[in-house]
Design a protein around this motif. Structure first.
Motif, PDB file in Angstrom:
ATOM      1  N   LYS A   1       0.836  -1.203   0.000  1.00 21.41           N
ATOM      2  CA  LYS A   1       0.000   0.000   0.000  1.00 21.41           C
ATOM      3  C   LYS A   1       0.870   1.253   0.000  1.00 21.41           C
ATOM      4  CE  LYS A   1      -4.148   1.913   0.396  1.00 21.41           C
ATOM      5  NZ  LYS A   1      -3.962   3.278  -0.081  1.00 21.41           N
ATOM      6  N   ARG A   2       1.956   1.233   0.761  1.00 20.31           N
ATOM      7  CA  ARG A   2       2.867   2.390   0.768  1.00 20.31           C
ATOM      8  C   ARG A   2       3.492   2.592  -0.598  1.00 20.31           C
ATOM      9  NH1 ARG A   2       5.067   1.431   6.117  1.00 20.31           N
ATOM     10  NH2 ARG A   2       7.125   0.910   5.308  1.00 20.31           N
ATOM     11  N   ALA A   3       3.874   1.482  -1.253  1.00 22.05           N
ATOM     12  CA  ALA A   3       4.480   1.583  -2.585  1.00 22.05           C
ATOM     13  C   ALA A   3       3.491   2.184  -3.578  1.00 22.05           C
ATOM     14  CB  ALA A   3       4.945   0.202  -3.061  1.00 22.05           C
ATOM     15  N   ILE A   4       2.211   1.802  -3.483  1.00 25.08           N
ATOM     16  CA  ILE A   4       1.183   2.379  -4.359  1.00 25.08           C
ATOM     17  C   ILE A   4       1.033   3.865  -4.075  1.00 25.08           C
ATOM     18  CG2 ILE A   4      -1.287   2.394  -4.873  1.00 25.08           C
ATOM     19  CD1 ILE A   4      -1.246  -0.662  -4.319  1.00 25.08           C
ATOM     20  N   ASP A   5       0.933   4.201  -2.799  1.00 29.35           N
ATOM     21  CA  ASP A   5       0.717   5.604  -2.415  1.00 29.35           C
ATOM     22  C   ASP A   5       1.890   6.494  -2.824  1.00 29.35           C
ATOM     23  OD1 ASP A   5      -1.697   4.858  -1.365  1.00 29.35           O
ATOM     24  OD2 ASP A   5      -1.036   4.848   0.726  1.00 29.35           O
TER      25      ASP A   5
ATOM     26  N   PHE B   1       4.671   2.035  -8.525  1.00 29.11           N
ATOM     27  CA  PHE B   1       4.264   1.153  -9.625  1.00 29.11           C
ATOM     28  C   PHE B   1       4.098   1.917 -10.933  1.00 29.11           C
ATOM     29  CE2 PHE B   1       2.936  -1.515  -6.066  1.00 29.11           C
ATOM     30  CZ  PHE B   1       3.188  -2.798  -6.525  1.00 29.11           C
ATOM     31  N   GLY B   2       4.026   3.240 -10.880  1.00 26.75           N
ATOM     32  CA  GLY B   2       3.571   3.977 -12.049  1.00 26.75           C
ATOM     33  C   GLY B   2       2.118   3.621 -12.283  1.00 26.75           C
ATOM     34  N   ARG B   3       1.748   3.406 -13.518  1.00 31.36           N
ATOM     35  CA  ARG B   3       0.377   2.991 -13.802  1.00 31.36           C
ATOM     36  C   ARG B   3       0.208   1.502 -13.490  1.00 31.36           C
ATOM     37  NH1 ARG B   3      -2.742   2.912 -19.671  1.00 31.36           N
ATOM     38  NH2 ARG B   3      -4.742   2.199 -18.852  1.00 31.36           N
ATOM     39  N   LEU B   4      -0.840   1.165 -12.742  1.00 28.32           N
ATOM     40  CA  LEU B   4      -1.142  -0.230 -12.448  1.00 28.32           C
ATOM     41  C   LEU B   4      -1.937  -0.829 -13.602  1.00 28.32           C
ATOM     42  CD1 LEU B   4      -1.980   0.031  -8.658  1.00 28.32           C
ATOM     43  CD2 LEU B   4      -0.301  -1.541  -9.641  1.00 28.32           C
ATOM     44  N   TYR B   5      -1.487  -1.996 -14.081  1.00 29.00           N
ATOM     45  CA  TYR B   5      -2.120  -2.638 -15.226  1.00 29.00           C
ATOM     46  C   TYR B   5      -3.069  -3.763 -14.830  1.00 29.00           C
ATOM     47  CZ  TYR B   5       1.629  -0.390 -17.949  1.00 29.00           C
ATOM     48  OH  TYR B   5       2.482   0.516 -18.520  1.00 29.00           O
TER      49      TYR B   5
ATOM     50  N   GLY C   1       2.542  -3.501 -12.607  1.00 30.47           N
ATOM     51  CA  GLY C   1       2.472  -2.092 -12.979  1.00 30.47           C
ATOM     52  C   GLY C   1       3.555  -1.705 -13.958  1.00 30.47           C
ATOM     53  N   GLU C   2       3.506  -0.462 -14.372  1.00 34.48           N
ATOM     54  CA  GLU C   2       4.428   0.097 -15.347  1.00 34.48           C
ATOM     55  C   GLU C   2       5.881   0.017 -14.881  1.00 34.48           C
ATOM     56  OE1 GLU C   2       4.744   4.577 -17.369  1.00 34.48           O
ATOM     57  OE2 GLU C   2       3.467   4.192 -15.632  1.00 34.48           O
ATOM     58  N   LYS C   3       6.098   0.225 -13.583  1.00 34.90           N
ATOM     59  CA  LYS C   3       7.464   0.262 -13.045  1.00 34.90           C
ATOM     60  C   LYS C   3       7.642  -0.644 -11.840  1.00 34.90           C
ATOM     61  CE  LYS C   3       7.344   4.755 -12.529  1.00 34.90           C
ATOM     62  NZ  LYS C   3       7.742   6.144 -12.181  1.00 34.90           N
ATOM     63  N   GLY C   4       6.737  -1.613 -11.653  1.00 36.81           N
ATOM     64  CA  GLY C   4       6.866  -2.481 -10.494  1.00 36.81           C
ATOM     65  C   GLY C   4       6.032  -3.742 -10.615  1.00 36.81           C
ATOM     66  N   THR C   5       6.545  -4.821 -10.017  1.00 34.65           N
ATOM     67  CA  THR C   5       5.841  -6.101  -9.953  1.00 34.65           C
ATOM     68  C   THR C   5       5.988  -6.642  -8.537  1.00 34.65           C
ATOM     69  OG1 THR C   5       6.214  -6.641 -12.279  1.00 34.65           O
ATOM     70  CG2 THR C   5       5.769  -8.485 -10.778  1.00 34.65           C
TER      71      THR C   5
ATOM     72  N   GLN D   1       9.833  -6.194  -7.071  1.00 36.09           N
ATOM     73  CA  GLN D   1      10.744  -5.600  -8.049  1.00 36.09           C
ATOM     74  C   GLN D   1      10.213  -4.240  -8.489  1.00 36.09           C
ATOM     75  OE1 GLN D   1      10.767  -8.852 -10.964  1.00 36.09           O
ATOM     76  NE2 GLN D   1      12.877  -9.302 -10.370  1.00 36.09           N
ATOM     77  N   PHE D   2      11.061  -3.232  -8.365  1.00 37.64           N
ATOM     78  CA  PHE D   2      10.700  -1.877  -8.793  1.00 37.64           C
ATOM     79  C   PHE D   2      11.841  -1.267  -9.593  1.00 37.64           C
ATOM     80  CE2 PHE D   2       7.856  -2.399  -5.150  1.00 37.64           C
ATOM     81  CZ  PHE D   2       6.656  -1.919  -5.679  1.00 37.64           C
ATOM     82  N   ALA D   3      11.491  -0.352 -10.463  1.00 38.61           N
ATOM     83  CA  ALA D   3      12.507   0.315 -11.287  1.00 38.61           C
ATOM     84  C   ALA D   3      13.437   1.163 -10.432  1.00 38.61           C
ATOM     85  CB  ALA D   3      11.819   1.185 -12.340  1.00 38.61           C
ATOM     86  N   ASP D   4      12.893   1.777  -9.389  1.00 37.02           N
ATOM     87  CA  ASP D   4      13.680   2.698  -8.571  1.00 37.02           C
ATOM     88  C   ASP D   4      13.741   2.214  -7.133  1.00 37.02           C
ATOM     89  OD1 ASP D   4      13.993   4.512 -10.752  1.00 37.02           O
ATOM     90  OD2 ASP D   4      11.927   5.195 -10.400  1.00 37.02           O
TER      91      ASP D   4
END
Length: 351
Positions: A141-145, A149-153, A255-259, A274-277
């Motif tokens: 939830k913190r990662a989403i906030d 993730f960027g855009r969640l798919y 998501g665009e930048k996270g799984t 896993q996240f891009a940043d």
């Protein structure tokens, strides 16, 4: 609020319904400094007396009598799901805060009546959604906030558990439409809540359900496909027929930048992160995983910490009646789609 708030004071909790889930409530109340059990009630005299004796509190077989005679601030409602609104409304009218096990009702009319009664009485309504408080879920939830993730798919949620026939045979209300519902309404309701809490509002749902092996009125298995208002998609598959034991209770977000996948038997273990940043929360992933003894997890204790903080005026509720209603509405949408064979828009029309 009718039960006066105050920092430092102890709040007394009564409990109605001394069945399977009550153990989690008893243990959690005992562990939270600032809460104490005040009374118990069950229509089965032996069960009420056993719980009262075990915890050293008065035992009642009449809920109305407990509301009249016992001294307490809030009541934990652990009765069959279809009875939650009536028990909650009665408590609110008696000036007691309400802590309802999931689901808060099995109809929107029941949920709305409970919310209205608590509003009218000026008491808090808490709906137990303890999986929101699991450490791995809190990290997600913190990662989403934070926008990690960027855009969640897409979200996929799996509940592959087992409930043998003797589980349903233990109580005549289990698996009935009047008092319980099936796998989505009962066992998987926490997961329905997590999907919409993490992904945002659902626009529509299409679903299939089946009663494949258990002698019950409601479903023992089902699958649902959701479209979220964001445009993302969600898939949820649920069964109580897994051989030979509970296998998985998981949620995966793509998501665009996270799984991320939170797995285990009860969304208790980080399996993919896993996240891009980079973020400092990444260092907390390993220690966030837990190994609870049951699928109920450890969340009830954290939930009661929040109840205490709210009653003391120190925090907002983690899940109030309106939040509890959202997941109920999605479950009812799943059932409506399965019944009609159509895609069902959310919110539902209340007839």
């Amino acid at each position: 609020m009718s039960a006066a708030a105050g920092t430092g004071r102890t709040f007394r909790i009564a409990l109605v319904g001394c069945g399977r889930i009550s153990k989690n409530h008893f243990e959690s109340i005992a562990r939270v400094d600032g809460l104490e059990l005040a009374a118990v009630c069950d229509v089965v005299p032996e069960r009420a007396q056993a719980a009262g004796a075990a915890h050293g509190v008065p035992a009642f077989t009449s809920y109305e009598q407990m509301l009249r005679e016992a001294e307490f601030d809030a009541v934990a409602i652990c009765t069959p799901s279809g009875l939650h609104p009536a028990h909650g409304v009665a408590a609110a009218r008696a000036g007691k805060h309400v802590i309802s096990e999931k689901p808060m009702a099995i109809s929107l009319e029941g949920a709305d009546a409970l919310v209205q009664a608590c509003d009218d009485a000026g008491v808090h309504l808490f709906v137990v959604k303890q999986n929101r408080l699991n450490a791995p879920i809190q990290l997600v939830k913190r990662a989403i906030d934070k926008g990690r993730f960027g855009r969640l798919y897409m979200a996929t949620c799996t509940v592959h558990w087992t409930r043998p026939q003797d589980y349903y045979d233990q109580a005549p209300w289990r698996g009935t439409w009047e008092f319980d519902g099936g796998a989505f309404m009962n066992q998987a309701s926490h997961y329905v809540d997590l999907v919409q809490w993490l992904m945002g509002p659902v626009e529509s749902v299409v679903a299939k359900t089946a009663t494949l092996a258990r002698r019950i009125e409601a479903e023992d298995s089902g699958a649902a496909v959701m479209r979220f208002r964001s445009g993302a998609l969600g898939v949820m598959d649920v069964t109580m027929l897994t051989f030979p034991r509970n296998l998985e209770g998981s949620i995966t977000l793509l998501g665009e930048k996270g799984t991320v996948k939170i797995g285990g038997t009860a969304v208790n273990r980080v399996e993919t992160w896993q996240f891009a940043d980079y973020d400092d929360d990444d260092k907390l992933v390993e220690q966030a995983s837990t190994n609870p003894p049951t699928v109920y997890g450890f969340g009830h204790e954290a939930y009661y910490h929040n109840v205490l903080a709210v009653l003391r005026g120190e925090a907002p509720p983690e899940t109030d009646g309106r939040a509890g209603r959202k997941s109920l509405e999605l479950i009812l949408g799943i059932y409506e789609s399965a019944r009609t064979g159509r895609e069902v828009p959310i919110p539902l029309r209340v007839r």
